[in-house]
Design a protein around this motif. Structure first.
Motif, short mmCIF file in Angstrom:
data_model
loop_
_atom_site.label_atom_id
_atom_site.label_comp_id
_atom_site.label_asym_id
_atom_site.label_seq_id
_atom_site.Cartn_x
_atom_site.Cartn_y
_atom_site.Cartn_z
N GLY A 1 -7.33 3.64 13.26
CA GLY A 1 -8.73 3.38 13.54
C GLY A 1 -9.53 2.79 12.40
N ALA A 2 -8.86 2.52 11.25
CA ALA A 2 -9.56 1.96 10.09
C ALA A 2 -8.90 0.64 9.71
N TYR A 3 -9.72 -0.34 9.31
CA TYR A 3 -9.19 -1.61 8.87
C TYR A 3 -8.88 -1.55 7.38
N VAL A 4 -7.69 -2.01 7.01
CA VAL A 4 -7.28 -2.05 5.61
C VAL A 4 -6.52 -3.34 5.35
N TYR A 5 -6.56 -3.80 4.11
CA TYR A 5 -5.71 -4.90 3.67
C TYR A 5 -4.49 -4.33 2.95
N PHE A 6 -3.46 -5.17 2.83
CA PHE A 6 -2.26 -4.76 2.13
C PHE A 6 -1.91 -5.76 1.04
N ALA A 7 -1.44 -5.23 -0.08
CA ALA A 7 -0.83 -6.04 -1.13
C ALA A 7 0.67 -6.02 -0.86
N THR A 8 1.25 -7.20 -0.69
CA THR A 8 2.65 -7.30 -0.29
C THR A 8 3.47 -8.07 -1.33
N ASP A 9 4.74 -7.85 -1.33
CA ASP A 9 5.62 -8.49 -2.30
C ASP A 9 5.87 -9.96 -2.00
N THR A 10 5.48 -10.41 -0.82
CA THR A 10 5.66 -11.80 -0.44
C THR A 10 4.30 -12.40 -0.05
N PHE A 11 4.26 -13.73 0.02
CA PHE A 11 3.04 -14.48 0.35
C PHE A 11 2.38 -13.90 1.60
N PRO A 12 1.06 -13.72 1.59
CA PRO A 12 0.06 -14.20 0.62
C PRO A 12 -0.24 -13.24 -0.53
#
Length: 251
Positions: free
Chosen positions: A221-232
């Motif tokens: 129910g919450a919006y979050v961004y992710f830092a990922t090991d691949t693009f972007p």
């Protein structure tokens, strides 16, 4: 593969309230409706080397963003600083460099070609996927491995619109994919295979991963961004209202 809910864990319930592990040179405060992160921009890990003459210079960073961000119903792009880590280091995955056959380096600030150099594919980074700009301002273009070892519940930083950025590593896959085949030929094109040197080497393929075009998702129910090991790597577009502290002109 871990699910979004598993990776988010308790952080999704706690990110509005707390800011973990602030280092001595970092202050994270929440006043009224604003969360502010101030720092000198000097990471605790080793940095460099980069191009000749490039030196890290301490800064006076202050980035404020909504403490309780809301989805705006639109998408904002072309933001200078994508976010800032809980350790006080700006995230700037984009670059101001474009393919330019007339330049000795092969790229310049001339946008005529339309082929934007991808920082992690075409520029020099240190072991933590960061470097400095012309003012000595250190920033990350990719994931700093030494900066993800002791995160509290995966909270890596905050985006330009105030939503949290959680470190997902390779457990969650973006929906951006490297194109197959070769770039189109032409006098303004770099030629060669799509290999990640340029932002235009990638395309968003909805449903191919677990994240949206901004590297985010709704979790519990919450919006979050992710830092990922691949693009972007980090969000490059934003679903909330972007703070003016993160806007500006690329140098």
């Amino acid at each position: 593969m871990k699910t979004l809910a598993t990776t988010c864990a308790a952080a999704c319930a706690a990110f509005i309230l707390t800011a973990p592990h602030a280092q001595a040179h970092v202050s994270i405060t929440v006043t009224n409706d604003q969360r502010c992160i101030t720092s000198d921009g000097v990471p605790s890990h080793d940095t460099g080397p980069w191009r000749a003459g490039a030196v890290l210079v301490a800064q006076s960073h202050q980035f404020c963003m909504p403490a309780a961000p809301q989805l705006s119903g639109g998408v904002t792009q072309d933001v200078l600083v994508s976010g800032i880590t809980v350790s006080g280091i700006p995230l700037r995955p984009g670059t101001a460099e474009y393919y330019d056959a007339s330049s000795p380096r092969g790229y310049s600030r001339d946008r005529a070609s339309g082929w934007n150099v991808e920082g992690m594919g075409g520029l020099t980074m240190d072991a933590q996927n960061g470097h400095v700009d012309g003012r000595g301002l250190y920033h990350y273009h990719g994931i700093p491995k030494d900066g993800t070892r002791d995160l509290d519940q995966n909270l890596f930083g905050y985006a330009a619109d105030g939503f949290p950025i959680l470190y997902a590593g390779d457990h969650i896959q973006p929906s951006w994919q490297l194109k197959s085949g070769a770039r189109p030929s032409g006098p303004s094109n770099p030629g060669g295979a799509y290999d990640g040197t340029y932002v235009q080497d990638y395309e968003f393929v909805a449903g191919s991963g677990q994240l949206d075009e901004c590297n985010g998702a709704m979790v519990n129910g919450a919006y979050v961004y992710f830092a990922t090991d691949t693009f972007p790597f980090f969000p490059r577009c934003f679903k909330g209202t972007v703070s003016a502290d993160f806007m500006g002109r690329r140098r």
